[in-house]
Write a protein that holds these residues in place. Structure first.
Motif, PDB file in Angstrom:
ATOM      1  N   GLY A 201      16.047 -28.501   3.820  1.00  0.00           N
ATOM      2  CA  GLY A 201      16.363 -29.966   3.129  1.00  0.00           C
ATOM      3  C   GLY A 201      17.295 -30.851   4.228  1.00  0.00           C
ATOM      4  O   GLY A 201      17.870 -31.657   3.701  1.00  0.00           O
ATOM      5  N   VAL A 202      17.241 -30.444   5.401  1.00  0.00           N
ATOM      6  CA  VAL A 202      17.965 -31.234   6.400  1.00  0.00           C
ATOM      7  C   VAL A 202      16.805 -31.528   7.435  1.00  0.00           C
ATOM      8  O   VAL A 202      16.087 -30.654   8.078  1.00  0.00           O
ATOM      9  N   GLN A 203      16.696 -32.907   7.947  1.00  0.00           N
ATOM     10  CA  GLN A 203      15.885 -33.383   8.959  1.00  0.00           C
ATOM     11  C   GLN A 203      16.899 -34.130   9.970  1.00  0.00           C
ATOM     12  O   GLN A 203      17.911 -34.447   9.649  1.00  0.00           O
ATOM     13  N   ALA A 204      16.071 -34.378  11.020  1.00  0.00           N
ATOM     14  CA  ALA A 204      16.872 -34.986  12.177  1.00  0.00           C
ATOM     15  C   ALA A 204      16.604 -36.549  12.015  1.00  0.00           C
ATOM     16  O   ALA A 204      15.409 -36.926  11.364  1.00  0.00           O
ATOM     17  N   ARG A 205      17.385 -37.328  12.362  1.00  0.00           N
ATOM     18  CA  ARG A 205      17.404 -38.765  12.080  1.00  0.00           C
ATOM     19  C   ARG A 205      17.416 -39.575  13.618  1.00  0.00           C
ATOM     20  O   ARG A 205      18.264 -39.384  14.373  1.00  0.00           O
ATOM     21  N   TYR A 206      16.564 -40.329  13.684  1.00  0.00           N
ATOM     22  CA  TYR A 206      16.308 -40.889  15.114  1.00  0.00           C
ATOM     23  C   TYR A 206      16.168 -42.161  15.361  1.00  0.00           C
ATOM     24  O   TYR A 206      15.845 -42.833  16.264  1.00  0.00           O
ATOM     25  N   GLY A 219      17.979 -36.225   1.656  1.00  0.00           N
ATOM     26  CA  GLY A 219      17.671 -37.632   1.503  1.00  0.00           C
ATOM     27  C   GLY A 219      18.663 -38.725   1.810  1.00  0.00           C
ATOM     28  O   GLY A 219      18.459 -39.941   1.688  1.00  0.00           O
ATOM     29  N   PHE A 220      19.921 -38.124   2.142  1.00  0.00           N
ATOM     30  CA  PHE A 220      21.012 -39.036   2.273  1.00  0.00           C
ATOM     31  C   PHE A 220      21.307 -39.015   3.910  1.00  0.00           C
ATOM     32  O   PHE A 220      21.450 -38.024   4.497  1.00  0.00           O
ATOM     33  N   THR A 221      21.375 -40.085   4.462  1.00  0.00           N
ATOM     34  CA  THR A 221      21.694 -40.225   5.895  1.00  0.00           C
ATOM     35  C   THR A 221      23.023 -40.102   6.218  1.00  0.00           C
ATOM     36  O   THR A 221      24.057 -40.480   5.754  1.00  0.00           O
ATOM     37  N   THR A 222      23.342 -39.410   7.388  1.00  0.00           N
ATOM     38  CA  THR A 222      24.692 -39.143   7.712  1.00  0.00           C
ATOM     39  C   THR A 222      24.814 -38.791   9.303  1.00  0.00           C
ATOM     40  O   THR A 222      23.848 -38.388   9.718  1.00  0.00           O
ATOM     41  N   GLN A 244      29.562 -20.966  15.027  1.00  0.00           N
ATOM     42  CA  GLN A 244      28.637 -21.143  13.928  1.00  0.00           C
ATOM     43  C   GLN A 244      28.678 -22.304  13.350  1.00  0.00           C
ATOM     44  O   GLN A 244      29.539 -23.306  13.270  1.00  0.00           O
ATOM     45  N   ILE A 245      27.557 -22.727  12.777  1.00  0.00           N
ATOM     46  CA  ILE A 245      27.485 -24.006  11.928  1.00  0.00           C
ATOM     47  C   ILE A 245      27.235 -23.813  10.545  1.00  0.00           C
ATOM     48  O   ILE A 245      26.435 -22.978  10.056  1.00  0.00           O
ATOM     49  N   GLU A 246      27.965 -24.427   9.595  1.00  0.00           N
ATOM     50  CA  GLU A 246      28.197 -24.287   8.130  1.00  0.00           C
ATOM     51  C   GLU A 246      27.566 -25.583   7.518  1.00  0.00           C
ATOM     52  O   GLU A 246      28.088 -26.801   7.791  1.00  0.00           O
ATOM     53  N   VAL A 247      26.687 -25.717   6.821  1.00  0.00           N
ATOM     54  CA  VAL A 247      26.050 -26.850   6.078  1.00  0.00           C
ATOM     55  C   VAL A 247      26.189 -26.490   4.600  1.00  0.00           C
ATOM     56  O   VAL A 247      25.790 -25.516   4.009  1.00  0.00           O
ATOM     57  N   ILE A 248      27.117 -27.533   3.901  1.00  0.00           N
ATOM     58  CA  ILE A 248      27.089 -27.634   2.428  1.00  0.00           C
ATOM     59  C   ILE A 248      26.014 -28.737   2.038  1.00  0.00           C
ATOM     60  O   ILE A 248      25.840 -29.822   2.551  1.00  0.00           O
ATOM     61  N   LYS A 249      25.318 -28.086   0.931  1.00  0.00           N
ATOM     62  CA  LYS A 249      24.433 -29.023   0.257  1.00  0.00           C
ATOM     63  C   LYS A 249      25.022 -29.546  -0.978  1.00  0.00           C
ATOM     64  O   LYS A 249      25.204 -28.594  -1.883  1.00  0.00           O
ATOM     65  N   GLY A 250      24.897 -30.682  -1.207  1.00  0.00           N
ATOM     66  CA  GLY A 250      25.651 -31.299  -2.279  1.00  0.00           C
ATOM     67  C   GLY A 250      26.961 -32.046  -2.109  1.00  0.00           C
ATOM     68  O   GLY A 250      27.386 -31.900  -0.798  1.00  0.00           O
ATOM     69  N   PRO A 251      27.604 -32.604  -3.063  1.00  0.00           N
ATOM     70  CA  PRO A 251      28.770 -33.292  -2.715  1.00  0.00           C
ATOM     71  C   PRO A 251      29.707 -32.573  -2.260  1.00  0.00           C
ATOM     72  O   PRO A 251      30.336 -31.207  -2.766  1.00  0.00           O
ATOM     73  N   ALA A 252      30.697 -33.039  -1.538  1.00  0.00           N
ATOM     74  CA  ALA A 252      31.843 -32.155  -0.970  1.00  0.00           C
ATOM     75  C   ALA A 252      33.094 -33.176  -0.705  1.00  0.00           C
ATOM     76  O   ALA A 252      34.121 -32.922  -0.132  1.00  0.00           O
ATOM     77  N   SER A 253      33.063 -34.224  -1.766  1.00  0.00           N
ATOM     78  CA  SER A 253      34.211 -35.407  -1.601  1.00  0.00           C
ATOM     79  C   SER A 253      35.701 -34.765  -2.103  1.00  0.00           C
ATOM     80  O   SER A 253      36.343 -35.402  -1.756  1.00  0.00           O
ATOM     81  N   MET A 254      35.444 -33.630  -2.811  1.00  0.00           N
ATOM     82  CA  MET A 254      36.799 -33.302  -3.453  1.00  0.00           C
ATOM     83  C   MET A 254      37.865 -32.803  -2.411  1.00  0.00           C
ATOM     84  O   MET A 254      39.155 -33.248  -2.436  1.00  0.00           O
ATOM     85  N   TYR A 256      37.042 -33.716   1.012  1.00  0.00           N
ATOM     86  CA  TYR A 256      36.664 -34.267   2.454  1.00  0.00           C
ATOM     87  C   TYR A 256      36.564 -35.906   2.414  1.00  0.00           C
ATOM     88  O   TYR A 256      36.499 -36.602   3.192  1.00  0.00           O
ATOM     89  N   GLY A 257      36.786 -36.341   0.987  1.00  0.00           N
ATOM     90  CA  GLY A 257      36.841 -37.761   0.855  1.00  0.00           C
ATOM     91  C   GLY A 257      35.565 -38.448   0.972  1.00  0.00           C
ATOM     92  O   GLY A 257      34.468 -37.863   0.281  1.00  0.00           O
ATOM     93  N   ARG A 258      35.644 -39.291   1.763  1.00  0.00           N
ATOM     94  CA  ARG A 258      34.137 -40.460   1.595  1.00  0.00           C
ATOM     95  C   ARG A 258      33.217 -39.688   2.687  1.00  0.00           C
ATOM     96  O   ARG A 258      33.219 -39.450   3.707  1.00  0.00           O
ATOM     97  N   ALA A 259      32.117 -39.134   1.768  1.00  0.00           N
ATOM     98  CA  ALA A 259      30.929 -38.370   2.360  1.00  0.00           C
ATOM     99  C   ALA A 259      29.783 -38.466   1.359  1.00  0.00           C
ATOM    100  O   ALA A 259      29.678 -38.897   0.312  1.00  0.00           O
ATOM    101  N   GLN A 260      28.801 -38.245   2.218  1.00  0.00           N
ATOM    102  CA  GLN A 260      27.293 -38.535   1.467  1.00  0.00           C
ATOM    103  C   GLN A 260      27.138 -37.387   0.591  1.00  0.00           C
ATOM    104  O   GLN A 260      27.513 -36.158   0.587  1.00  0.00           O
ATOM    105  N   PRO A 261      26.764 -37.878  -0.832  1.00  0.00           N
ATOM    106  CA  PRO A 261      26.516 -36.832  -1.648  1.00  0.00           C
ATOM    107  C   PRO A 261      25.277 -35.560  -1.362  1.00  0.00           C
ATOM    108  O   PRO A 261      25.176 -34.767  -1.822  1.00  0.00           O
ATOM    109  N   GLY A 262      24.409 -36.121  -0.240  1.00  0.00           N
ATOM    110  CA  GLY A 262      23.678 -35.016   0.127  1.00  0.00           C
ATOM    111  C   GLY A 262      23.987 -33.619   0.773  1.00  0.00           C
ATOM    112  O   GLY A 262      23.511 -32.803   0.566  1.00  0.00           O
ATOM    113  N   GLY A 263      25.409 -33.844   1.296  1.00  0.00           N
ATOM    114  CA  GLY A 263      25.825 -32.763   2.010  1.00  0.00           C
ATOM    115  C   GLY A 263      26.744 -33.025   3.192  1.00  0.00           C
ATOM    116  O   GLY A 263      27.014 -34.187   3.510  1.00  0.00           O
TER     117      GLY A 263
END
Length: 579
Positions: A201-206, A219-222, A244-254, A256-263
């Motif tokens: 569910g994660v793609q590079a953005r160029y 689907g949300f760019t960040t 290590q790298i940790e990826v949260i999928k889904g909202p984390a605003s509680m 981290y505040g202003r963040a994309q809903p994708g993760g």
């Protein structure tokens, strides 16, 4: 004395006399062939041919001992009344004794080189186990997560989703962890490869070339990347000091505040270890790709309270695309201090110098890529932007007791950029003439972020609670003054089928007036709380709330130095609750 009593007395005496005689006969029979008994231990394993008929056990043992050359010591009472099927064929001493004693309830043991004694089986299961063939037991080592030699891909805990070290199975969020062991095995040289190859569910953005590492999460760019729970400014990241790298999928605003809903993406850096470890790696690849990394860690003092870690990386990476190159050196020293079990502090420094020439791909004709060679580039030369990044970070934690702890983190980063970025603009109607633009000039980005968290554990009415109270602040200021945005005046269009390079004159670029100024400032702040509730040791509930505010101002001034766009956005969100 009566005649009946006299008969019983005589019978007992005869019985004792018979047992004595049997013992003497057996002992004397076992003493034969003394010259054979002098053989060495190797003879005991050699096989001999035996012809011992069936009959009493004592007689069969006597014959066997004489032929095998062993001294057999046994109480005659153990063999009295027992029979043997005999022994015919070739057997070693061990095999012959097991065959003769099978089913008698007796076992043999060696009390000397050629001396054997018999005894009653005390525990049949133990005897059976003792006669099994040798078994080799192998197992896999259980590694500590901080062990530099840990080869496991699985990580059971992650801190990004809850800002606490919580088992992933007990966290009601979708979390994927990419550990350094996996990155090492895949020979990843950037975090883009490490994430996109291993996290679904994660793609590079160029769309910004390769000056920034950015992603599309569900689907949300960040381009917001967190470092040890603190937000960094956008840029590029070297994986040499990443644990290590940790990826949260889904909202984390509680939290981290202003963040994309994708993760959200967060990486954890390496810390100093209390045991020495050193490594050097050299990578060589196609298209003149070279990368060297070194990692050293260990204690500074004899008690291991003060520890260091030093990571270094140098790379010079080419490409199948013409003019595309990335040269970088990166150094990251770290100091860790743990004077006791209740306090720990870490101080980290990073510096990265990078020169790169990016690429914006091949233009399309209609809905297909233009029919040109894949290695073709539409830059003017191999010249590209130069980037220098310096980062200082610290964190400390203090445990009041086994249940309550306070932790503070801080990060400051300065990023200087000298732009020289050639981009494709538009393919004209003839489907062969491509207009381009050239952005040159300096830019600077300064970021600092901090947070303060209080965590605790307690039980209430049969439920377990892990609570978190905290607040954070983030500041990012980006300024690109006195830049030049050049089109056909200095950088003429290029024929995509017959390109001509090295047509840009640096003197002509410097003679142009400044025509592009970009200023952006962003601030985020918030307070939050969280409660991880455990019921019946199996049901896990995550709840919390936050008061979050953000301020963002963006100003773009374009040629001829008039206000083209002014965008100011202020947003505050209160009582954001999620359970």
């Amino acid at each position: 004395m009566s005649k009946r009593k006299q008969n019983r007395t005589v019978g007992k005496q005869l019985s004792r006399w018979q047992q004595t005689v049997n013992g003497l006969v057996l002992a004397s029979a076992l003493a034969v062939a003394p010259s054979v008994m002098a053989e060495d231990n190797a003879g005991a394993s050699a096989k001999r041919h035996y012809q011992i008929g069936s009959g009493s056990l004592s007689h069969a043992l006597s014959q066997f001992a004489g032929s095998a050359g062993i001294l057999l010591s046994v109480n005659a009472r153990l063999t009295d009344g027992k029979s043997s099927p005999g022994l015919q064929g070739e057997y070693s001493v061990e095999e012959g004794l097991r065959k003769l004693l099978s089913g008698t309830g007796l076992v043999h043991t060696y009390t000397g080189d050629n001396t054997v004694t018999l005894k009653v089986v005390e525990n049949r299961s133990q005897t059976d186990a003792a006669t099994l063939a040798a078994v080799r037991v192998t197992g896999k080592a259980v590694y500590d997560p901080d062990d530099p030699y840990n080869t496991d891909y699985n990580r059971s805990n992650a801190s990004t989703a809850t800002k606490t070290d919580t088992p992933i199975m007990e966290t009601p969020m979708n979390i994927q962890v990419v550990p350094k062991s996996l990155m090492n095995d895949q020979q990843d040289i950037n975090i883009t490869d490490a994430i996109t190859k291993n996290v679904s569910g994660v793609q590079a953005r160029y769309d910004s070339g390769t000056i920034y590492e950015a992603f599309i999460l569900r689907g949300f760019t960040t381009n917001d990347i967190y470092r040890n729970g603190l937000l960094r400014g956008f840029g590029t990241y070297d994986p040499s000091n990443i644990e290590q790298i940790e990826v949260i999928k889904g909202p984390a605003s509680m939290l981290y505040g202003r963040a994309q809903p994708g993760g959200l993406i967060n990486y954890v850096t390496k810390k100093g270890l209390d045991s020495p470890a050193y490594s050097v790696q050299q990578q060589v690849g196609s298209y003149d790709q070279y990368r060297t990394t070194a990692d050293a860690t260990g204690p500074i003092d004899k008690d291991g309270k003060l520890r260091y870690r030093l990571n270094f990386a140098y790379q010079d990476i080419g490409s199948f695309k013409q003019f595309v190159n990335d040269e970088r050196y990166f150094v990251a020293p770290t100091l860790s201090w743990r004077p006791n079990d209740r306090f720990e502090a870490n101080l980290e420094l990073e510096h990265k110098h990078e020169k790169k020439a990016t690429d914006y791909g091949i233009p399309s004709i209609g809905n297909r890529p233009a029919p040109v060679p894949l290695d073709r580039s539409y830059q003017d030369s191999a010249k590209g932007p130069v980037l220098d990044t310096t980062l200082v970070a610290y964190d400390w934690a203090f445990k009041f007791n086994d249940d309550w702890k306070v932790k503070n983190r801080f990060l400051w980063e300065n990023w200087d950029i000298d732009y020289y970025d050639t981009g494709n603009k538009k393919l004209l109607a003839d489907n062969q003439t491509l207009t381009r633009n050239l952005v040159t000039g300096p830019a600077n980005q300064e970021t600092y972020a901090t947070n303060l968290d209080l965590t605790g554990k307690f039980n209430l009415l049969g439920s377990k609670h892990d609570v978190l109270f905290g607040g954070d602040y983030y500041h990012n200021a980006y300024a690109a003054p006195n830049n030049r945005y050049t089109t056909t005046a200095v950088l003429p269009p290029i024929n995509i089928f017959n390109p001509v390079y090295n047509v840009v004159s640096q003197a002509a670029v410097n003679a142009l007036p400044y025509s592009w100024n970009y200023i952006r400032k962003e601030e985020r702040f918030g307070a939050y709380f969280q409660d991880q509730i455990t019921l019946f040791d199996k049901l896990h509930i995550l709840g919390g709330g936050a008061t979050i505010g953000s301020l963002m101002a963006q100003v773009v001034i374009a040629r001829p130095l008039t206000w083209q766009r002014l965008t100011t956005a202020t947003r505050k969100t209160r009582n954001s609750v999620r359970a």
